[in-house]
Scaffold this active site. Structure first.
Site, PDB file in Angstrom:
ATOM      1  N   ARG A  70      -0.090  13.783   7.971  1.00 29.68           N
ATOM      2  CA  ARG A  70      -1.494  13.974   8.383  1.00 29.68           C
ATOM      3  C   ARG A  70      -1.932  15.419   8.188  1.00 29.68           C
ATOM      4  O   ARG A  70      -3.104  15.684   7.910  1.00 29.68           O
ATOM      5  CB  ARG A  70      -1.645  13.579   9.860  1.00 29.68           C
ATOM      6  N   GLN A  73     -35.735  22.672   2.143  1.00 27.56           N
ATOM      7  CA  GLN A  73     -34.953  22.811   3.379  1.00 27.56           C
ATOM      8  C   GLN A  73     -34.051  21.607   3.655  1.00 27.56           C
ATOM      9  O   GLN A  73     -32.980  21.749   4.240  1.00 27.56           O
ATOM     10  CB  GLN A  73     -35.881  23.071   4.564  1.00 27.56           C
ATOM     11  N   SER A 126      -9.527   6.442  11.304  1.00 25.82           N
ATOM     12  CA  SER A 126     -10.293   7.303  12.226  1.00 25.82           C
ATOM     13  C   SER A 126     -10.323   6.704  13.630  1.00 25.82           C
ATOM     14  O   SER A 126     -10.308   7.433  14.623  1.00 25.82           O
ATOM     15  CB  SER A 126     -11.718   7.491  11.705  1.00 25.82           C
ATOM     16  N   GLU A 184      -2.716   7.003   7.022  1.00 25.67           N
ATOM     17  CA  GLU A 184      -2.154   7.979   7.982  1.00 25.67           C
ATOM     18  C   GLU A 184      -2.932   7.984   9.298  1.00 25.67           C
ATOM     19  O   GLU A 184      -3.255   9.021   9.861  1.00 25.67           O
ATOM     20  CB  GLU A 184      -2.090   9.374   7.355  1.00 25.67           C
ATOM     21  N   TRP A 214       0.828  -1.210   0.000  1.00 26.68           N
ATOM     22  CA  TRP A 214       0.000   0.000   0.000  1.00 26.68           C
ATOM     23  C   TRP A 214       0.860   1.256   0.000  1.00 26.68           C
ATOM     24  O   TRP A 214       0.594   2.191   0.753  1.00 26.68           O
ATOM     25  CB  TRP A 214      -0.965   0.016   1.205  1.00 26.68           C
TER      26      TRP A 214
HETATM   27  C1  LIG Z   1      -4.726   4.545  -0.926  1.00 30.94           C
HETATM   28  C2  LIG Z   1      -3.778   4.173   0.178  1.00 30.94           C
HETATM   29  C3  LIG Z   1      -2.495   4.714   0.186  1.00 30.94           C
HETATM   30  C4  LIG Z   1      -1.580   4.353   1.177  1.00 30.94           C
HETATM   31  N1  LIG Z   1      -0.299   4.858   1.132  1.00 30.94           N
HETATM   32  C5  LIG Z   1       0.615   4.445   2.060  1.00 30.94           C
HETATM   33  C6  LIG Z   1       1.986   4.861   1.952  1.00 30.94           C
HETATM   34  O1  LIG Z   1       2.360   5.649   1.071  1.00 30.94           O
HETATM   35  N2  LIG Z   1       2.882   4.361   2.858  1.00 30.94           N
HETATM   36  C7  LIG Z   1       2.515   3.502   3.846  1.00 30.94           C
HETATM   37  O2  LIG Z   1       3.385   3.089   4.620  1.00 30.94           O
HETATM   38  N3  LIG Z   1       1.214   3.084   3.965  1.00 30.94           N
HETATM   39  C8  LIG Z   1       0.264   3.525   3.100  1.00 30.94           C
HETATM   40  N4  LIG Z   1      -1.049   3.094   3.185  1.00 30.94           N
HETATM   41  C9  LIG Z   1      -1.394   2.125   4.214  1.00 30.94           C
HETATM   42  C10 LIG Z   1      -2.190   2.728   5.358  1.00 30.94           C
HETATM   43  O3  LIG Z   1      -1.400   3.606   6.110  1.00 30.94           O
HETATM   44  C11 LIG Z   1      -2.763   1.569   6.190  1.00 30.94           C
HETATM   45  O4  LIG Z   1      -3.734   0.945   5.387  1.00 30.94           O
HETATM   46  C12 LIG Z   1      -3.377   2.047   7.499  1.00 30.94           C
HETATM   47  O5  LIG Z   1      -2.364   2.402   8.416  1.00 30.94           O
HETATM   48  C13 LIG Z   1      -4.276   0.988   8.161  1.00 30.94           C
HETATM   49  O6  LIG Z   1      -3.598  -0.225   8.243  1.00 30.94           O
HETATM   50  P1  LIG Z   1      -4.300  -1.577   7.703  1.00 30.94           P
HETATM   51  O7  LIG Z   1      -4.846  -1.313   6.366  1.00 30.94           O
HETATM   52  O8  LIG Z   1      -3.308  -2.663   7.890  1.00 30.94           O
HETATM   53  O9  LIG Z   1      -5.536  -1.805   8.677  1.00 30.94           O
HETATM   54  P2  LIG Z   1      -5.486  -2.493  10.109  1.00 30.94           P
HETATM   55  O10 LIG Z   1      -4.471  -1.842  10.964  1.00 30.94           O
HETATM   56  O11 LIG Z   1      -5.435  -3.952   9.960  1.00 30.94           O
HETATM   57  O12 LIG Z   1      -6.939  -2.086  10.656  1.00 30.94           O
HETATM   58  C14 LIG Z   1      -8.135  -2.764  10.250  1.00 30.94           C
HETATM   59  C15 LIG Z   1      -9.300  -2.162  11.037  1.00 30.94           C
HETATM   60  O13 LIG Z   1      -9.085  -2.403  12.442  1.00 30.94           O
HETATM   61  C16 LIG Z   1      -9.125  -1.167  13.134  1.00 30.94           C
HETATM   62  N5  LIG Z   1      -8.176  -1.196  14.245  1.00 30.94           N
HETATM   63  C17 LIG Z   1      -6.863  -1.568  14.215  1.00 30.94           C
HETATM   64  N6  LIG Z   1      -6.316  -1.410  15.426  1.00 30.94           N
HETATM   65  C18 LIG Z   1      -7.291  -0.942  16.236  1.00 30.94           C
HETATM   66  C19 LIG Z   1      -7.355  -0.569  17.601  1.00 30.94           C
HETATM   67  N7  LIG Z   1      -6.292  -0.637  18.410  1.00 30.94           N
HETATM   68  N8  LIG Z   1      -8.542  -0.113  18.092  1.00 30.94           N
HETATM   69  C20 LIG Z   1      -9.627  -0.008  17.293  1.00 30.94           C
HETATM   70  N9  LIG Z   1      -9.626  -0.338  15.988  1.00 30.94           N
HETATM   71  C21 LIG Z   1      -8.467  -0.785  15.472  1.00 30.94           C
HETATM   72  C22 LIG Z   1      -8.735  -0.108  12.106  1.00 30.94           C
HETATM   73  O14 LIG Z   1      -9.196   1.175  12.494  1.00 30.94           O
HETATM   74  C23 LIG Z   1      -9.425  -0.659  10.877  1.00 30.94           C
HETATM   75  O15 LIG Z   1     -10.774  -0.279  10.888  1.00 30.94           O
HETATM   76  C24 LIG Z   1      -1.977   3.457   2.217  1.00 30.94           C
HETATM   77  C25 LIG Z   1      -3.289   2.951   2.230  1.00 30.94           C
HETATM   78  C26 LIG Z   1      -4.174   3.298   1.228  1.00 30.94           C
HETATM   79  C27 LIG Z   1      -5.568   2.740   1.266  1.00 30.94           C
END
Ligand SMILES: Cc1cc2nc3c(=O)[nH]c(=O)nc-3n(C[C@H](O)[C@H](O)[C@H](O)COP(=O)(O)OP(=O)(O)OC[C@H]3O[C@@H](n4cnc5c(N)ncnc54)[C@H](O)[C@@H]3O)c2cc1C
Length: 402
Positions: free
Chosen positions: A245, A281, A368, A365, A156
Protein backbone atom coordinates in the site's frame (compact mmCIF):
# COMPACT_ATOMS: atom_id res chain seq x y z
CA UNK A 1 10.34 14.38 11.03
CA UNK A 2 12.61 15.65 8.29
CA UNK A 3 11.09 15.44 4.81
CA UNK A 4 14.14 16.93 3.08
CA UNK A 5 15.58 14.62 0.45
CA UNK A 6 19.22 13.57 0.69
CA UNK A 7 21.64 13.66 -2.21
CA UNK A 8 21.18 9.89 -2.58
CA UNK A 9 17.41 10.29 -2.74
CA UNK A 10 17.78 12.85 -5.51
CA UNK A 11 20.14 10.58 -7.43
CA UNK A 12 17.60 7.74 -7.33
CA UNK A 13 14.79 10.10 -8.29
CA UNK A 14 16.75 11.44 -11.28
CA UNK A 15 17.89 8.01 -12.40
CA UNK A 16 14.31 6.66 -12.49
CA UNK A 17 12.94 9.87 -14.02
CA UNK A 18 15.47 9.63 -16.85
CA UNK A 19 14.79 5.92 -17.38
CA UNK A 20 11.04 6.39 -17.80
CA UNK A 21 11.41 9.57 -19.84
CA UNK A 22 13.83 8.03 -22.34
CA UNK A 23 12.82 4.38 -22.45
CA UNK A 24 9.19 4.11 -21.37
CA UNK A 25 7.33 7.31 -22.31
CA UNK A 26 8.00 6.93 -26.08
CA UNK A 27 6.61 3.37 -26.26
CA UNK A 28 4.00 3.09 -23.52
CA UNK A 29 0.98 4.12 -25.61
CA UNK A 30 1.77 1.44 -28.18
CA UNK A 31 1.92 -1.29 -25.50
CA UNK A 32 -1.19 0.03 -23.75
CA UNK A 33 -3.02 -0.31 -27.09
CA UNK A 34 -1.57 -3.79 -27.68
CA UNK A 35 -2.52 -4.76 -24.13
CA UNK A 36 0.84 -6.29 -23.39
CA UNK A 37 3.89 -5.52 -21.32
CA UNK A 38 6.90 -4.12 -23.17
CA UNK A 39 9.51 -6.90 -23.08
CA UNK A 40 12.42 -4.71 -21.98
CA UNK A 41 10.72 -3.25 -18.87
CA UNK A 42 11.53 -5.96 -16.31
CA UNK A 43 15.12 -6.59 -17.50
CA UNK A 44 15.87 -2.86 -17.50
CA UNK A 45 14.37 -2.37 -14.03
CA UNK A 46 16.60 -5.23 -12.88
CA UNK A 47 19.73 -3.80 -14.51
CA UNK A 48 19.13 -0.39 -12.95
CA UNK A 49 18.87 -1.93 -9.47
CA UNK A 50 15.28 -0.73 -9.07
CA UNK A 51 14.02 -4.24 -8.23
CA UNK A 52 16.19 -4.37 -5.11
CA UNK A 53 16.23 -0.69 -4.22
CA UNK A 54 15.58 -0.89 -0.45
CA UNK A 55 17.00 -4.36 0.19
CA UNK A 56 20.36 -4.71 1.99
CA UNK A 57 23.39 -5.16 -0.25
CA UNK A 58 24.12 -8.59 1.26
CA UNK A 59 20.81 -9.82 -0.19
CA UNK A 60 21.59 -8.46 -3.65
CA UNK A 61 19.89 -5.07 -3.14
CA UNK A 62 20.99 -1.44 -3.40
CA UNK A 63 20.98 -0.81 0.35
CA UNK A 64 18.81 2.31 0.16
CA UNK A 65 16.04 3.33 2.56
CA UNK A 66 12.25 3.00 2.33
CA UNK A 67 11.81 6.65 1.27
CA UNK A 68 13.88 5.79 -1.82
CA UNK A 69 11.35 3.07 -2.61
CA UNK A 70 8.54 5.65 -2.43
CA UNK A 71 10.44 8.03 -4.71
CA UNK A 72 11.01 5.25 -7.25
CA UNK A 73 7.30 4.44 -7.28
CA UNK A 74 6.35 8.10 -7.66
CA UNK A 75 8.61 8.52 -10.69
CA UNK A 76 7.51 5.25 -12.32
CA UNK A 77 3.80 5.99 -12.03
CA UNK A 78 4.24 9.53 -13.31
CA UNK A 79 4.71 7.79 -16.67
CA UNK A 80 2.67 4.60 -16.34
CA UNK A 81 1.01 2.82 -13.43
CA UNK A 82 2.00 -0.61 -14.73
CA UNK A 83 5.66 0.03 -13.85
CA UNK A 84 4.77 0.95 -10.30
CA UNK A 85 2.64 -2.23 -10.06
CA UNK A 86 5.86 -4.17 -10.66
CA UNK A 87 7.33 -2.53 -7.55
CA UNK A 88 4.14 -3.09 -5.55
CA UNK A 89 4.13 -6.84 -6.08
CA UNK A 90 7.80 -7.72 -6.61
CA UNK A 91 9.11 -5.47 -3.84
CA UNK A 92 6.26 -4.36 -1.54
CA UNK A 93 4.23 -7.57 -1.37
CA UNK A 94 7.01 -10.10 -1.80
CA UNK A 95 10.65 -9.07 -1.27
CA UNK A 96 9.90 -6.88 1.75
CA UNK A 97 7.88 -9.74 3.26
CA UNK A 98 10.99 -11.91 2.89
CA UNK A 99 13.09 -9.24 4.59
CA UNK A 100 10.57 -9.24 7.44
CA UNK A 101 9.62 -12.89 7.86
CA UNK A 102 12.01 -15.21 5.96
CA UNK A 103 14.71 -17.43 7.45
CA UNK A 104 18.31 -16.71 6.44
CA UNK A 105 18.24 -19.68 4.07
CA UNK A 106 15.00 -18.45 2.43
CA UNK A 107 16.52 -14.98 2.03
CA UNK A 108 19.52 -16.46 0.22
CA UNK A 109 17.38 -18.63 -2.05
CA UNK A 110 14.52 -16.26 -2.85
CA UNK A 111 15.31 -12.68 -1.85
CA UNK A 112 18.82 -12.40 -3.32
CA UNK A 113 17.93 -13.35 -6.92
CA UNK A 114 14.78 -11.20 -6.68
CA UNK A 115 16.77 -8.15 -5.58
CA UNK A 116 19.22 -8.64 -8.45
CA UNK A 117 16.31 -8.87 -10.90
CA UNK A 118 17.27 -12.43 -11.87
CA UNK A 119 13.92 -13.68 -10.60
CA UNK A 120 10.60 -11.85 -10.63
CA UNK A 121 8.16 -12.23 -7.75
CA UNK A 122 4.39 -11.92 -7.36
CA UNK A 123 1.80 -12.19 -4.59
CA UNK A 124 -1.13 -14.61 -4.60
CA UNK A 125 -3.78 -13.72 -2.04
CA UNK A 126 -7.02 -13.01 -3.96
CA UNK A 127 -9.28 -15.81 -5.21
CA UNK A 128 -12.41 -15.64 -7.32
CA UNK A 129 -14.54 -15.87 -4.16
CA UNK A 130 -12.23 -14.07 -1.72
CA UNK A 131 -10.95 -10.50 -2.20
CA UNK A 132 -11.59 -8.06 0.64
CA UNK A 133 -12.61 -10.98 2.83
CA UNK A 134 -9.34 -12.88 3.05
CA UNK A 135 -10.83 -15.41 5.47
CA UNK A 136 -12.83 -16.71 2.49
CA UNK A 137 -9.70 -18.29 0.94
CA UNK A 138 -10.38 -21.90 -0.10
CA UNK A 139 -7.01 -22.88 -1.64
CA UNK A 140 -5.52 -25.60 0.51
CA UNK A 141 -2.03 -26.71 1.51
CA UNK A 142 -2.13 -30.18 3.04
CA UNK A 143 0.93 -31.47 4.91
CA UNK A 144 2.31 -34.74 3.50
CA UNK A 145 5.67 -35.90 4.85
CA UNK A 146 8.19 -33.12 4.32
CA UNK A 147 6.00 -31.29 1.79
CA UNK A 148 2.73 -29.42 1.50
CA UNK A 149 0.37 -30.31 -1.36
CA UNK A 150 -1.06 -27.09 -2.74
CA UNK A 151 -4.41 -26.95 -4.57
CA UNK A 152 -6.52 -23.98 -5.66
CA UNK A 153 -6.61 -20.93 -7.87
CA UNK A 154 -5.57 -17.32 -7.37
CA UNK A 155 -7.21 -14.57 -9.44
CA UNK A 156 -6.23 -11.02 -10.36
CA UNK A 157 -2.55 -11.66 -9.76
CA UNK A 158 -0.22 -8.98 -11.10
CA UNK A 159 2.76 -10.47 -13.00
CA UNK A 160 1.22 -13.98 -12.81
CA UNK A 161 2.68 -14.93 -16.19
CA UNK A 162 5.97 -13.04 -15.76
CA UNK A 163 6.99 -14.13 -12.26
CA UNK A 164 9.24 -17.00 -11.20
CA UNK A 165 8.31 -16.90 -7.51
CA UNK A 166 4.96 -16.36 -5.79
CA UNK A 167 4.09 -15.73 -2.17
CA UNK A 168 0.86 -17.74 -1.87
CA UNK A 169 -1.58 -17.78 1.04
CA UNK A 170 -3.53 -21.02 1.43
CA UNK A 171 -5.59 -22.80 4.05
CA UNK A 172 -3.68 -25.31 6.18
CA UNK A 173 -6.39 -25.78 8.79
CA UNK A 174 -10.19 -25.67 8.32
CA UNK A 175 -10.88 -26.69 11.87
CA UNK A 176 -10.21 -23.43 13.74
CA UNK A 177 -12.84 -21.19 15.38
CA UNK A 178 -11.50 -18.12 13.54
CA UNK A 179 -10.89 -18.92 9.83
CA UNK A 180 -8.11 -16.28 9.70
CA UNK A 181 -6.02 -18.52 11.95
CA UNK A 182 -6.11 -21.44 9.50
CA UNK A 183 -4.08 -19.70 6.76
CA UNK A 184 -0.35 -20.10 6.03
CA UNK A 185 2.04 -18.45 3.57
CA UNK A 186 4.29 -20.29 1.09
CA UNK A 187 7.08 -19.40 -1.30
CA UNK A 188 6.17 -21.21 -4.49
CA UNK A 189 8.46 -21.66 -7.48
CA UNK A 190 6.18 -21.21 -10.45
CA UNK A 191 8.03 -23.75 -12.60
CA UNK A 192 6.96 -26.52 -10.19
CA UNK A 193 4.92 -29.38 -11.70
CA UNK A 194 1.17 -28.69 -11.34
CA UNK A 195 1.39 -24.89 -11.63
CA UNK A 196 -0.35 -23.19 -14.56
CA UNK A 197 -0.72 -19.47 -15.19
CA UNK A 198 -2.58 -17.23 -17.59
CA UNK A 199 -3.35 -13.60 -18.35
CA UNK A 200 -6.66 -11.80 -17.89
CA UNK A 201 -7.65 -9.79 -20.97
CA UNK A 202 -10.14 -6.96 -21.46
CA UNK A 203 -9.14 -4.89 -18.42
CA UNK A 204 -10.23 -1.26 -18.12
CA UNK A 205 -6.70 -0.12 -17.33
CA UNK A 206 -3.20 -1.41 -16.52
CA UNK A 207 -3.18 -2.62 -20.10
CA UNK A 208 0.57 -2.32 -20.56
CA UNK A 209 0.97 -4.50 -17.50
CA UNK A 210 0.33 -8.11 -16.70
CA UNK A 211 -2.60 -9.31 -14.56
CA UNK A 212 -3.55 -12.96 -14.50
CA UNK A 213 -4.27 -16.12 -12.58
CA UNK A 214 -2.28 -18.89 -10.91
CA UNK A 215 -3.67 -22.43 -10.68
CA UNK A 216 -2.21 -25.14 -8.43
CA UNK A 217 -2.99 -28.79 -8.90
CA UNK A 218 -1.30 -31.08 -6.38
CA UNK A 219 1.78 -28.86 -6.33
CA UNK A 220 4.47 -30.12 -3.94
CA UNK A 221 5.86 -27.28 -1.87
CA UNK A 222 8.73 -28.29 0.44
CA UNK A 223 8.02 -27.50 4.09
CA UNK A 224 11.16 -25.31 4.16
CA UNK A 225 9.34 -22.99 1.70
CA UNK A 226 6.68 -22.12 4.27
CA UNK A 227 7.09 -18.46 5.23
CA UNK A 228 6.61 -17.99 8.98
CA UNK A 229 4.75 -20.42 11.19
CA UNK A 230 1.75 -22.51 10.25
CA UNK A 231 -1.37 -20.39 10.90
CA UNK A 232 0.55 -17.11 10.52
CA UNK A 233 -0.57 -16.55 6.89
CA UNK A 234 -3.16 -13.87 7.60
CA UNK A 235 -0.75 -11.78 9.69
CA UNK A 236 1.94 -12.14 7.04
CA UNK A 237 -0.47 -11.14 4.28
CA UNK A 238 -1.57 -8.04 6.20
CA UNK A 239 2.06 -7.05 6.84
CA UNK A 240 2.75 -7.44 3.10
CA UNK A 241 -0.09 -5.01 2.47
CA UNK A 242 1.52 -2.41 4.76
CA UNK A 243 4.38 -2.30 2.25
CA UNK A 244 2.39 -2.81 -0.94
CA UNK A 245 0.00 0.00 0.00
CA UNK A 246 2.93 2.30 0.64
CA UNK A 247 4.13 1.79 -2.94
CA UNK A 248 0.59 2.36 -4.25
CA UNK A 249 0.29 5.63 -2.28
CA UNK A 250 3.63 6.91 -3.55
CA UNK A 251 2.78 5.91 -7.11
CA UNK A 252 -0.63 7.61 -6.98
CA UNK A 253 1.19 10.79 -5.92
CA UNK A 254 3.20 10.56 -9.13
CA UNK A 255 0.01 10.06 -11.11
CA UNK A 256 -1.54 13.21 -9.60
CA UNK A 257 1.62 15.09 -10.60
CA UNK A 258 1.33 13.78 -14.16
CA UNK A 259 -2.31 14.93 -14.31
CA UNK A 260 -1.34 18.34 -12.97
CA UNK A 261 1.53 18.81 -15.43
CA UNK A 262 -0.57 17.71 -18.41
CA UNK A 263 -3.43 20.01 -17.32
CA UNK A 264 -1.20 23.06 -16.82
CA UNK A 265 0.41 22.54 -20.22
CA UNK A 266 -2.93 22.18 -22.00
CA UNK A 267 -4.50 25.09 -20.08
CA UNK A 268 -1.76 27.33 -21.51
CA UNK A 269 -2.07 25.97 -25.05
CA UNK A 270 -5.82 25.78 -25.56
CA UNK A 271 -7.73 28.92 -26.48
CA UNK A 272 -11.44 29.53 -25.93
CA UNK A 273 -13.45 32.77 -25.93
CA UNK A 274 -10.33 34.65 -27.04
CA UNK A 275 -8.00 33.61 -24.25
CA UNK A 276 -6.11 30.57 -22.95
CA UNK A 277 -8.38 28.37 -20.87
CA UNK A 278 -6.04 28.66 -17.87
CA UNK A 279 -7.43 32.17 -17.41
CA UNK A 280 -10.87 30.80 -16.55
CA UNK A 281 -11.43 30.46 -12.82
CA UNK A 282 -13.28 27.14 -13.10
CA UNK A 283 -10.26 25.64 -14.86
CA UNK A 284 -7.99 27.18 -12.23
CA UNK A 285 -10.06 25.59 -9.49
CA UNK A 286 -9.48 22.11 -10.92
CA UNK A 287 -5.75 22.78 -11.11
CA UNK A 288 -5.70 24.16 -7.57
CA UNK A 289 -7.33 20.96 -6.26
CA UNK A 290 -4.67 18.90 -8.05
CA UNK A 291 -1.93 20.95 -6.38
CA UNK A 292 -3.60 20.48 -3.01
CA UNK A 293 -4.08 16.73 -3.34
CA UNK A 294 -0.56 16.23 -4.73
CA UNK A 295 1.02 17.93 -1.73
CA UNK A 296 -1.20 16.14 0.79
CA UNK A 297 -0.64 12.73 -0.84
CA UNK A 298 3.11 13.30 -0.90
CA UNK A 299 3.29 14.26 2.76
CA UNK A 300 1.16 11.26 3.75
CA UNK A 301 3.38 8.76 1.96
CA UNK A 302 6.58 10.41 3.18
CA UNK A 303 5.29 10.14 6.75
CA UNK A 304 4.66 6.42 6.26
CA UNK A 305 8.12 6.00 4.67
CA UNK A 306 9.75 7.87 7.53
CA UNK A 307 7.98 5.59 10.03
CA UNK A 308 9.22 2.52 8.14
CA UNK A 309 12.76 3.88 8.28
CA UNK A 310 12.40 4.27 12.06
CA UNK A 311 10.98 0.76 12.46
CA UNK A 312 7.63 2.10 13.71
CA UNK A 313 4.40 0.26 13.01
CA UNK A 314 2.62 2.19 10.25
CA UNK A 315 -0.50 0.22 9.29
CA UNK A 316 -2.81 3.17 10.07
CA UNK A 317 -0.61 5.78 8.41
CA UNK A 318 -0.01 3.65 5.31
CA UNK A 319 -3.72 2.91 4.97
CA UNK A 320 -4.66 6.59 5.07
CA UNK A 321 -1.90 7.45 2.58
CA UNK A 322 -3.11 4.76 0.16
CA UNK A 323 -6.81 5.62 0.56
CA UNK A 324 -6.26 9.35 0.13
CA UNK A 325 -3.74 9.23 -2.72
CA UNK A 326 -5.65 6.72 -4.85
CA UNK A 327 -9.03 8.48 -4.48
CA UNK A 328 -7.29 11.78 -5.25
CA UNK A 329 -5.48 10.38 -8.30
CA UNK A 330 -8.77 9.11 -9.74
CA UNK A 331 -10.30 12.55 -9.18
CA UNK A 332 -7.26 14.32 -10.67
CA UNK A 333 -7.32 12.10 -13.77
CA UNK A 334 -11.03 12.71 -14.28
CA UNK A 335 -10.55 16.49 -14.01
CA UNK A 336 -7.50 16.35 -16.29
CA UNK A 337 -9.73 14.85 -18.99
CA UNK A 338 -12.31 17.57 -18.35
CA UNK A 339 -9.67 20.26 -18.86
CA UNK A 340 -8.61 18.59 -22.13
CA UNK A 341 -12.22 18.51 -23.37
CA UNK A 342 -12.85 16.13 -26.28
CA UNK A 343 -9.09 15.64 -26.85
CA UNK A 344 -8.81 14.22 -23.35
CA UNK A 345 -11.35 11.60 -24.32
CA UNK A 346 -9.04 10.07 -26.92
CA UNK A 347 -5.67 8.41 -26.54
CA UNK A 348 -4.03 11.19 -28.51
CA UNK A 349 -3.28 12.58 -25.02
CA UNK A 350 -2.09 10.62 -21.98
CA UNK A 351 -4.86 11.63 -19.59
CA UNK A 352 -7.42 9.00 -20.63
CA UNK A 353 -4.85 6.30 -19.77
CA UNK A 354 -4.25 7.98 -16.42
CA UNK A 355 -7.96 7.72 -15.64
CA UNK A 356 -8.24 4.05 -16.66
CA UNK A 357 -5.14 3.17 -14.64
CA UNK A 358 -6.14 5.19 -11.59
CA UNK A 359 -9.35 3.20 -11.12
CA UNK A 360 -7.47 -0.03 -10.41
CA UNK A 361 -5.69 1.50 -7.44
CA UNK A 362 -8.92 2.31 -5.58
CA UNK A 363 -9.76 -1.42 -5.79
CA UNK A 364 -6.55 -3.36 -5.13
CA UNK A 365 -4.59 -3.46 -1.87
CA UNK A 366 -7.76 -2.68 0.06
CA UNK A 367 -10.67 -0.96 -1.65
CA UNK A 368 -11.39 2.60 -0.54
CA UNK A 369 -14.30 1.22 1.48
CA UNK A 370 -12.01 -1.15 3.38
CA UNK A 371 -9.65 1.74 4.22
CA UNK A 372 -12.61 3.78 5.46
CA UNK A 373 -13.58 0.92 7.75
CA UNK A 374 -10.00 0.69 9.00
CA UNK A 375 -9.74 4.41 9.73
CA UNK A 376 -13.11 4.50 11.48
CA UNK A 377 -12.06 1.41 13.45
CA UNK A 378 -8.92 3.13 14.74
CA UNK A 379 -10.80 6.35 15.56
CA UNK A 380 -13.57 4.53 17.41
CA UNK A 381 -11.16 2.30 19.32
CA UNK A 382 -12.48 -0.91 17.68
CA UNK A 383 -9.15 -1.61 16.06
CA UNK A 384 -5.58 -1.53 17.26
CA UNK A 385 -2.38 -3.12 15.96
CA UNK A 386 -0.83 -5.84 18.06
CA UNK A 387 2.92 -6.29 17.70
CA UNK A 388 4.07 -8.98 15.26
CA UNK A 389 6.47 -11.87 15.84
CA UNK A 390 8.67 -10.39 13.08
CA UNK A 391 8.58 -6.66 12.32
CA UNK A 392 9.92 -4.97 9.18
CA UNK A 393 13.47 -4.02 10.21
CA UNK A 394 14.20 -0.32 10.70
CA UNK A 395 16.54 1.11 8.08
CA UNK A 396 20.12 1.17 9.23
CA UNK A 397 22.55 2.40 6.54
CA UNK A 398 25.49 0.52 8.08
CA UNK A 399 23.70 -2.83 8.03
CA UNK A 400 22.02 -2.18 4.67
CA UNK A 401 25.23 -1.28 2.89
CA UNK A 402 27.51 -3.85 4.52
C1 LIG B 1 -5.38 -4.59 -11.66
C2 LIG B 1 -5.49 -5.44 -10.43
C3 LIG B 1 -4.35 -6.05 -9.92
C4 LIG B 1 -4.43 -6.88 -8.80
N1 LIG B 1 -3.29 -7.52 -8.35
C5 LIG B 1 -3.39 -8.39 -7.30
C6 LIG B 1 -2.25 -9.16 -6.90
O1 LIG B 1 -1.14 -9.01 -7.43
N2 LIG B 1 -2.41 -10.08 -5.89
C7 LIG B 1 -3.60 -10.27 -5.28
O2 LIG B 1 -3.67 -11.12 -4.38
N3 LIG B 1 -4.71 -9.56 -5.65
C8 LIG B 1 -4.64 -8.63 -6.64
N4 LIG B 1 -5.75 -7.92 -7.05
C9 LIG B 1 -7.03 -8.20 -6.41
C10 LIG B 1 -7.47 -7.10 -5.46
O3 LIG B 1 -6.64 -7.06 -4.33
C11 LIG B 1 -8.95 -7.36 -5.11
O4 LIG B 1 -9.68 -7.11 -6.29
C12 LIG B 1 -9.43 -6.46 -3.98
O5 LIG B 1 -8.91 -6.91 -2.74
C13 LIG B 1 -10.97 -6.42 -3.86
O6 LIG B 1 -11.48 -7.71 -3.85
P1 LIG B 1 -12.68 -8.12 -4.85
O7 LIG B 1 -12.32 -7.66 -6.20
O8 LIG B 1 -12.95 -9.56 -4.62
O9 LIG B 1 -13.92 -7.25 -4.37
P2 LIG B 1 -14.90 -7.61 -3.18
O10 LIG B 1 -14.14 -7.87 -1.94
O11 LIG B 1 -15.88 -8.61 -3.62
O12 LIG B 1 -15.66 -6.20 -3.02
C14 LIG B 1 -16.71 -5.78 -3.90
C15 LIG B 1 -17.24 -4.44 -3.40
O13 LIG B 1 -17.79 -4.63 -2.08
C16 LIG B 1 -17.17 -3.73 -1.18
N5 LIG B 1 -17.03 -4.36 0.13
C17 LIG B 1 -16.52 -5.59 0.42
N6 LIG B 1 -16.52 -5.79 1.74
C18 LIG B 1 -17.05 -4.68 2.30
C19 LIG B 1 -17.30 -4.26 3.63
N7 LIG B 1 -17.02 -5.03 4.69
N8 LIG B 1 -17.85 -3.03 3.83
C20 LIG B 1 -18.12 -2.22 2.78
N9 LIG B 1 -17.89 -2.55 1.50
C21 LIG B 1 -17.35 -3.76 1.27
C22 LIG B 1 -15.80 -3.43 -1.79
O14 LIG B 1 -15.28 -2.21 -1.29
C23 LIG B 1 -16.16 -3.38 -3.25
O15 LIG B 1 -16.68 -2.12 -3.57
C24 LIG B 1 -5.69 -7.08 -8.15
C25 LIG B 1 -6.83 -6.42 -8.65
C26 LIG B 1 -6.73 -5.62 -9.77
C27 LIG B 1 -7.97 -4.93 -10.27
Amino acid sequence: MDFGLTEEHRMVQNMVREFVRREVAPIIKEYDRKQEMAPNILPRMGELGILGICIPVRYGGQGMDYISLGLVCEELEAVDSTLRVVMSVHMGLNSMALLQWATEEQKQRFLTPQSRGEKIACFGLTESGAGSDVAGIVSTARKQGGDYILNGEKMWISLATKAHHALVVARTNSDVPDPHDGLSAFLVELNSPGVTTGDIHGKLGMRAGSTGWLAFQDVRVPAENRLGEEGEGFKIAMSCLDDGRYTVAAGATGLIRACLEASVKYAHERQAFGREIGKFQLVQQKIAYMVQSHDAARLLYLRAGWMKNQGLRNTRETSIAKWYATDASFQAASEAIQIHGAYGYSDEYEVERYLRNSKGAVIYEGTSEIHQLMQAGYALGYREDASLRCELPAYDPKIWQE
